[in-house]
Every structure is written in C-alpha cells, then in structure tokens.
Scaffold this active site. Structure first.
Site, PDB file in Angstrom:
ATOM      1  N   TYR A 109     -75.317 -50.435  28.073  1.00 38.61           N
ATOM      2  CA  TYR A 109     -74.670 -51.403  27.191  1.00 38.61           C
ATOM      3  C   TYR A 109     -74.598 -50.811  25.789  1.00 38.61           C
ATOM      4  O   TYR A 109     -75.538 -50.174  25.310  1.00 38.61           O
ATOM      5  CB  TYR A 109     -75.463 -52.714  27.138  1.00 38.61           C
ATOM      6  CG  TYR A 109     -74.973 -53.665  26.068  1.00 38.61           C
ATOM      7  CD1 TYR A 109     -73.982 -54.590  26.339  1.00 38.61           C
ATOM      8  CD2 TYR A 109     -75.486 -53.602  24.767  1.00 38.61           C
ATOM      9  CE1 TYR A 109     -73.511 -55.447  25.352  1.00 38.61           C
ATOM     10  CE2 TYR A 109     -75.021 -54.447  23.771  1.00 38.61           C
ATOM     11  CZ  TYR A 109     -74.035 -55.375  24.063  1.00 38.61           C
ATOM     12  OH  TYR A 109     -73.570 -56.201  23.077  1.00 38.61           O
ATOM     13  N   GLU A 197     -67.830 -54.434  21.784  1.00 36.45           N
ATOM     14  CA  GLU A 197     -68.811 -54.439  22.861  1.00 36.45           C
ATOM     15  C   GLU A 197     -68.272 -53.648  24.042  1.00 36.45           C
ATOM     16  O   GLU A 197     -67.122 -53.837  24.452  1.00 36.45           O
ATOM     17  CB  GLU A 197     -69.116 -55.873  23.286  1.00 36.45           C
ATOM     18  CG  GLU A 197     -70.287 -56.009  24.244  1.00 36.45           C
ATOM     19  CD  GLU A 197     -70.632 -57.454  24.536  1.00 36.45           C
ATOM     20  OE1 GLU A 197     -71.752 -57.871  24.203  1.00 36.45           O
ATOM     21  OE2 GLU A 197     -69.781 -58.170  25.080  1.00 36.45           O
TER      22      GLU A 197
END
Length: 395
Positions: A109, A197
């Site tokens: 991530y 993101e």
C-alpha cells in the site's frame, strides 16, 4: 473532486509512474476493441466508480476469453455498484477499464495526503496491500509506515529509501520506489491534489513495481488552476443534492440521519451536528449557507433539505454576523410557503437584526418552533424528529 481510475492512471503515466497497460470503454464493442488492442489471453475488467471496495462488490473481474469479458462487461455496464463506501444506493457504472493481467508476487500500500494537523504532506506505506488500510491500521498499527515532508526542504531521497527498505524491497526496487515517490510528490504539488492512493502497489514476478490501482482526489479550492482536470469531473458519480448545492454556492454533504441542519459557518455547523448527536439524534446533512447568505440562497437551501425523503425534522441555526437575521427569516418564510413544508422546523436565530427576524417568523402564520440557545434548539428538534418517527413514514 475525484478522478476515475483510468483518469488517475493517465496522470500517473504523464509523471512516469508505472501502471498496467489499459483502455477505458463505455460500450461492449469498445470493451472488445480494448482487449484486442492489449492482446494476450486474459484481462482485468474494472468498474469505474468513485468508491473503494470494488473487488469485494464484484466490480473487478478476471476474464480468460473475449466471450467471457464481453459477458462480464454486459453485466456491469448500466448497473449500480454497491460497495462498502458507496452507500446503499450504489453508484452508476457508465464506464469500464480493461487492463492486461500481470503476474504478481506481492502487494503493498502507498498513499500521500495532507496532514493538516502538522501542516505538511505525509506519506503512508504498508507491506499489507490490497485491503482497506483502515483495517490494517486497526489490527496492526506498526504495519503502517509514515514520513512527513518538510515544506521547505521537500521530499528527500533518504526518506524514500527508508520507506522502501521498510517495505522489504531489494536495492533495485528501492531505487524504483524512490523514483515513484518523487514523481508522485511532484504531481501532488503541481496538480493541487489532496490525496493520492495506490492500493495495491504490486511487485510483479519479474521484480518490477507497478501501480495496479490509482485513486486521486483534487483540492476543489484549486480547480480554477487545473482546468484540464476539472473538465474530467463525472457528476453522475456525485450525490444529486450535493451537485445542486454547489450550483447555488452552498456547502452540503449528505449524511445518514433524519434531522436536517441549516447553519451559517462550517464551525457552527459541526457544533450543531455534535449537539444533535449529544441529545440522541442523527444529522441528515451538513449544510453551510455561508457567511454572506441571501434570502434566495436560504430558500434554495430549504428546498434542498426537503428533497431528502428521510428527513423528519429541520433545525435552522443562524448566527447573524455578516448575514442579517431578518434576511434569514425572509428566506425561511419564502421557502416554507413555496414548498409547503409539513415537517417541524426549529429555528434558533442570534446576532444582527435578531429581533426583527424573530418578529417576522412569529408574525408569519407558519408553524415554526422558536428556540433560545443551542441546547434548547437541539432538544426541541430531537424531540420533534422522534414524534415524526412515532407518527409513521414521511409522505
């Protein structure tokens, strides 16, 4: 403002961030054509909606043949995808992204956002990718790596290396990761972003880093500097009431409760919602009519509130500083008369021309509930909403 994944990945390519080859499509024929352009014998089909959790909701699918790909696209196009972030009504699927399939070794991530408390950009990274970062943070806070970027010195390569080695990358991958982070930071600043993101940032079986997903949020206050990105806005993905509010210069956010709020000033609006919850109610919206609200704007705000069928009671909480209470009263009276409001309306006015405003409301002949002070207003509107709930569904 949000970008679709295919739009965000086009921006990534512009800044040199590696992404899978892919093509957007709006029809079944375009889906087939995109697969043929990409080649291969397998594709990833992704519904383009402004909500996370698409994979769990069936919005991300793998196809091993053109026939299967076309069938999946037929199921998705024109449907509404309900995810954990979309709300129960879901979001319309008007476009799809067709991508090549990549052989994956692991998922990470990576995110960049504004830490308003520390007044600087922050990078978040985790070796646990492909899942909601909130779940990772709740289960294992130590799994979240962070770095803050000094606004004067900027992002430093040593910070990138620190994060890269913390994610378990080898030396070559750390160099690639550093390039990705520096590119994202440049994009963040040049394009006035508030969030980037990548979930997941993958390592392929060949050892390469690729942004398998892309989420980009733009700062609405800076859209005038980004006309090309502003033109990519997909209003079909936005709440209808929020779109209408923006057209009238109102700040509106739909919430899940049944007590509508109309307030002037974001801080007072937040305090009003807190008081409603403190006294056992649930706000139906955040609505800030602004410091320079006019009677016309207040009337439009009232109509906007009443378009929400779940609303059982309304609290108008106005502090007259720049805006005058008599103008607010005029707007309330006009809106109630035009729309023929059958819901209980609690009104708390304070500030400039408050006596004139209260007199106008008292002499209007309308069934408005006056309140003195914030606590009194919250108690009355919560009680009114409970009475409406006991009386059955709103008609």
């Amino acid at each position: 403002m949000n970008l679709h994944e295919y739009q965000a990945k086009a921006l990534f390519r512009e800044y040199g961030v590696p992404v899978p080859r892919g093509e957007p499509a709006w029809t079944l024929d375009e889906v087939t054509a995109a697969a043929r352009v990409l080649g291969g014998d397998g594709w990833v089909l992704k519904a383009q909606v402004h909500a996370g959790g698409r994979g769990k909701a069936g919005g991300v699918r793998l196809a091993g043949s053109l026939r299967a790909l076309r069938a999946m696209a037929g199921e998705l196009l024109g449907s509404r995808l309900v995810t954990g972030q979309s709300g129960p009504e879901g979001l319309p699927v008007d476009s799809l992204l067709v991508e090549e399939q990549l052989p994956l070794a692991r998922e990470c991530y990576l995110g960049m956002l504004l830490d308003r408390g520390r007044e600087r950009r922050m990078i978040m990274a985790s070796a646990s990718g492909g899942m909601a970062i909130e779940e990772v943070a709740a289960r294992d806070p130590a799994a979240i790596l962070t770095e803050h970027i000094d606004p004067v010195a900027g992002l430093q390569p040593y910070q990138c290396r620190k994060l890269g080695f913390g994610l378990g990358f080898d030396a070559r991958q750390v160099r690639q990761f550093t390039g990705i982070l520096l590119a994202l930071d440049r994009m963040f600043q040049e394009r006035d972003l508030s969030l980037v993101e990548i979930n997941p940032l993958v390592v392929t079986t060949g050892g390469e880093l690729v942004a398998l997903d892309a989420k980009v949020h733009l700062d609405d206050n800076a859209l005038f500097r980004q006309p090309a990105l502003a033109a990519q806005r997909d209003e079909a993905q936005e709440d209808e009431r929020e779109r209408a509010a923006r057209a009238h210069g109102l700040n509106y956010v739909t919430l899940a409760g049944d007590i509508a709020c109309m307030v002037n000033g974001a801080g007072l609006a937040m305090a009003t919602m807190d008081l409603i919850k403190l006294h056992g109610g649930e706000p139906a919206n955040f609505l800030d009519v602004g410091g320079g609200a006019t009677a016309e704007r207040v009337a439009e705000a009232f109509k906007l509130i009443l378009s929400d069928r779940k609303v059982r009671a309304i609290l108008v909480n106005i502090f007259g500083g720049i805006v005058r209470c008599d103008l607010i009263a005029e707007g309330i009276i006009r809106a109630v008369q035009e729309v023929r409001v059958a819901l209980p309306v609690v009104v708390r006015l304070e500030g400039t021309n408050v006596d004139q405003g209260k007199a106008m409301l008292a002499n209007s002949g309308l069934s408005l509930i006056p309140a003195e002070g914030l606590t009194d207003a919250a108690e009355k509107v919560v009680a009114a909403a409970r009475g409406r709930r006991r009386g059955g569904r709103r008609k």
